[in-house]
Design a protein around this motif. Structure first.
Motif, PDB file in Angstrom:
ATOM      1  N   LYS A 233       0.838  -1.210   0.000  1.00  0.00           N
ATOM      2  CA  LYS A 233       0.000   0.000   0.000  1.00  0.00           C
ATOM      3  C   LYS A 233       0.870   1.256   0.000  1.00  0.00           C
ATOM      4  O   LYS A 233       0.542   2.241  -0.662  1.00  0.00           O
ATOM      5  CB  LYS A 233      -0.910   0.013   1.220  1.00  0.00           C
ATOM      6  CG  LYS A 233      -2.165  -0.814   1.071  1.00  0.00           C
ATOM      7  CD  LYS A 233      -3.066  -0.553   2.271  1.00  0.00           C
ATOM      8  CE  LYS A 233      -4.241  -1.496   2.301  1.00  0.00           C
ATOM      9  NZ  LYS A 233      -5.064  -1.336   3.504  1.00  0.00           N
TER      10      LYS A 233
ATOM     11  N   TRP B 250      -7.609  -6.110  -0.103  1.00  0.00           N
ATOM     12  CA  TRP B 250      -7.798  -4.733  -0.602  1.00  0.00           C
ATOM     13  C   TRP B 250      -6.978  -4.540  -1.888  1.00  0.00           C
ATOM     14  O   TRP B 250      -7.477  -3.994  -2.876  1.00  0.00           O
ATOM     15  CB  TRP B 250      -7.377  -3.725   0.464  1.00  0.00           C
ATOM     16  CG  TRP B 250      -7.616  -2.307   0.049  1.00  0.00           C
ATOM     17  CD1 TRP B 250      -8.758  -1.572   0.226  1.00  0.00           C
ATOM     18  CD2 TRP B 250      -6.698  -1.457  -0.663  1.00  0.00           C
ATOM     19  NE1 TRP B 250      -8.612  -0.318  -0.321  1.00  0.00           N
ATOM     20  CE2 TRP B 250      -7.357  -0.215  -0.876  1.00  0.00           C
ATOM     21  CE3 TRP B 250      -5.395  -1.616  -1.145  1.00  0.00           C
ATOM     22  CZ2 TRP B 250      -6.749   0.852  -1.542  1.00  0.00           C
ATOM     23  CZ3 TRP B 250      -4.799  -0.559  -1.814  1.00  0.00           C
ATOM     24  CH2 TRP B 250      -5.468   0.658  -2.003  1.00  0.00           C
TER      25      TRP B 250
ATOM     26  N   LYS C 112      -8.604  -6.331  -4.730  1.00  0.00           N
ATOM     27  CA  LYS C 112      -9.863  -5.736  -5.167  1.00  0.00           C
ATOM     28  C   LYS C 112      -9.624  -4.510  -6.056  1.00  0.00           C
ATOM     29  O   LYS C 112     -10.363  -4.261  -7.004  1.00  0.00           O
ATOM     30  CB  LYS C 112     -10.674  -5.324  -3.928  1.00  0.00           C
ATOM     31  CG  LYS C 112     -12.027  -4.770  -4.241  1.00  0.00           C
ATOM     32  CD  LYS C 112     -12.830  -4.546  -2.975  1.00  0.00           C
ATOM     33  CE  LYS C 112     -14.099  -3.757  -3.324  1.00  0.00           C
ATOM     34  NZ  LYS C 112     -14.694  -3.137  -2.158  1.00  0.00           N
ATOM     35  N   HIS C 113      -8.585  -3.745  -5.756  1.00  0.00           N
ATOM     36  CA  HIS C 113      -8.418  -2.460  -6.436  1.00  0.00           C
ATOM     37  C   HIS C 113      -7.413  -2.459  -7.586  1.00  0.00           C
ATOM     38  O   HIS C 113      -7.376  -1.508  -8.366  1.00  0.00           O
ATOM     39  CB  HIS C 113      -8.020  -1.381  -5.411  1.00  0.00           C
ATOM     40  CG  HIS C 113      -9.124  -1.076  -4.447  1.00  0.00           C
ATOM     41  ND1 HIS C 113      -9.244  -1.687  -3.223  1.00  0.00           N
ATOM     42  CD2 HIS C 113     -10.192  -0.240  -4.555  1.00  0.00           C
ATOM     43  CE1 HIS C 113     -10.312  -1.233  -2.607  1.00  0.00           C
ATOM     44  NE2 HIS C 113     -10.908  -0.361  -3.389  1.00  0.00           N
ATOM     45  N   TYR C 114      -6.603  -3.523  -7.686  1.00  0.00           N
ATOM     46  CA  TYR C 114      -5.558  -3.546  -8.726  1.00  0.00           C
ATOM     47  C   TYR C 114      -5.514  -4.912  -9.393  1.00  0.00           C
ATOM     48  O   TYR C 114      -5.880  -5.916  -8.795  1.00  0.00           O
ATOM     49  CB  TYR C 114      -4.185  -3.211  -8.111  1.00  0.00           C
ATOM     50  CG  TYR C 114      -4.180  -1.825  -7.531  1.00  0.00           C
ATOM     51  CD1 TYR C 114      -3.925  -0.716  -8.332  1.00  0.00           C
ATOM     52  CD2 TYR C 114      -4.505  -1.621  -6.187  1.00  0.00           C
ATOM     53  CE1 TYR C 114      -3.987   0.571  -7.805  1.00  0.00           C
ATOM     54  CE2 TYR C 114      -4.569  -0.339  -5.649  1.00  0.00           C
ATOM     55  CZ  TYR C 114      -4.310   0.749  -6.466  1.00  0.00           C
ATOM     56  OH  TYR C 114      -4.392   2.017  -5.957  1.00  0.00           O
TER      57      TYR C 114
END
Ligand SMILES: O=P(O)(O)OC[C@H]1O[C@H](OP(=O)(O)OP(=O)(O)O)[C@H](O)[C@@H]1O
Ligand SMILES: Nc1ncnc2[nH]cnc12
Length: 214
Positions: free
Chosen positions: A149, A178, A181-183
């Motif tokens: 992150k 996370w 899910k986003h990348y």
């Protein structure tokens, strides 16, 4: 000692097994023998076998075959190994995302905490990432996701685009989920082994390898 009598414990890094079942090279990773100040396992023996490193890199890049990647960025320290190997494989350049205190040029930095619970700082030079540059972020492992992150923020705050995230394993922690899910992500873990990594158990992975190569 776990794995003491297994083929793995006596693995000759110059030899490649006949049966390269999916994720076979994961069995070359070794469990933590030194306690809680360290990660729960060490993947670095898989880099010692040429075929393991090559299969690992090819598996990681499969989802990105048709994607535009301008630059590969690897995270200090072990992410440098896979990252630089992947950059060479793709014919792209490599950017080092460093732990603080090493880069003697202008840097942007980000605080984060990783699986150890310790507060850390990541740094990247400010003269490479430009608006729209598509970057593949590479590390050895995602456990809590804290490290990845921080790297993502450093890329995006400078206008870069995270084209993807590639690590040997992305654990199903809150942070790992996370990131997934986003990348666009890739890891090397076949689904039937995933729960073992999530539970930090390596023996079954090595057992599976032994069954396929006895
Ligand atoms: O998902 P997280 O909980 O943030 O942990 C993942 C990070 O921890 C490990 O590096 P580590 O700093 O232990 O070792 P290294 O310097 O040898 O790469 C790993 O290679 C990742 O960089
Ligand atoms: N390199 C690594 N191997 C296994 N687990 C980890 N957790 C964080 N880093 C790790």
């Amino acid at each position: 000692m776990p794995g003491h009598n297994s083929i793995i414990a006596h693995f000759d890094i110059r030899k490649t097994p006949e049966n390269r079942c999916p994720g076979w090279y994961l069995a070359l990773m070794a469990p933590n023998e030194k306690g809680s100040n360290y990660a729960w396992l060490d993947p670095s023996r898989l880099y010692c076998n040429q075929q393991a490193l090559q299969d690992c890199i090819e598996n990681l890049l499969l989802p990105f075959t048709d994607d535009q990647i301008d630059l590969v960025a690897g995270i200090d320290a072990m992410g440098f190994i896979l990252g630089a190997a992947i950059a060479t494989h793709l014919g792209k350049g490599f950017l080092a995302m460093r732990k603080a205190g090493h880069l003697c040029v202008k840097t942007r930095s980000k605080d984060y905490a990783d699986y150890s619970g310790k507060e850390k700082v990541m740094e990247v030079r400010t003269d490479v990432i430009k608006t729209g540059l598509r970057i593949l972020l590479v590390d050895q492992w995602i456990e809590t996701g804290g490290t990845m992150k921080a790297a993502i923020k450093l890329v995006e705050e400078q206008g870069g685009i995270v084209a993807g995230v590639a690590t040997i394993c992305i654990e199903d922690s809150e942070g790992g989920k996370w990131v997934k899910k986003h990348y666009k992500c890739s890891d090397c873990v076949p689904e039937y082994l995933r729960s073992h990594f999530n539970n930090h158990v390596l023996e079954n992975v090595q057992l599976y390898y032994n069954q396929n190569n006895e």
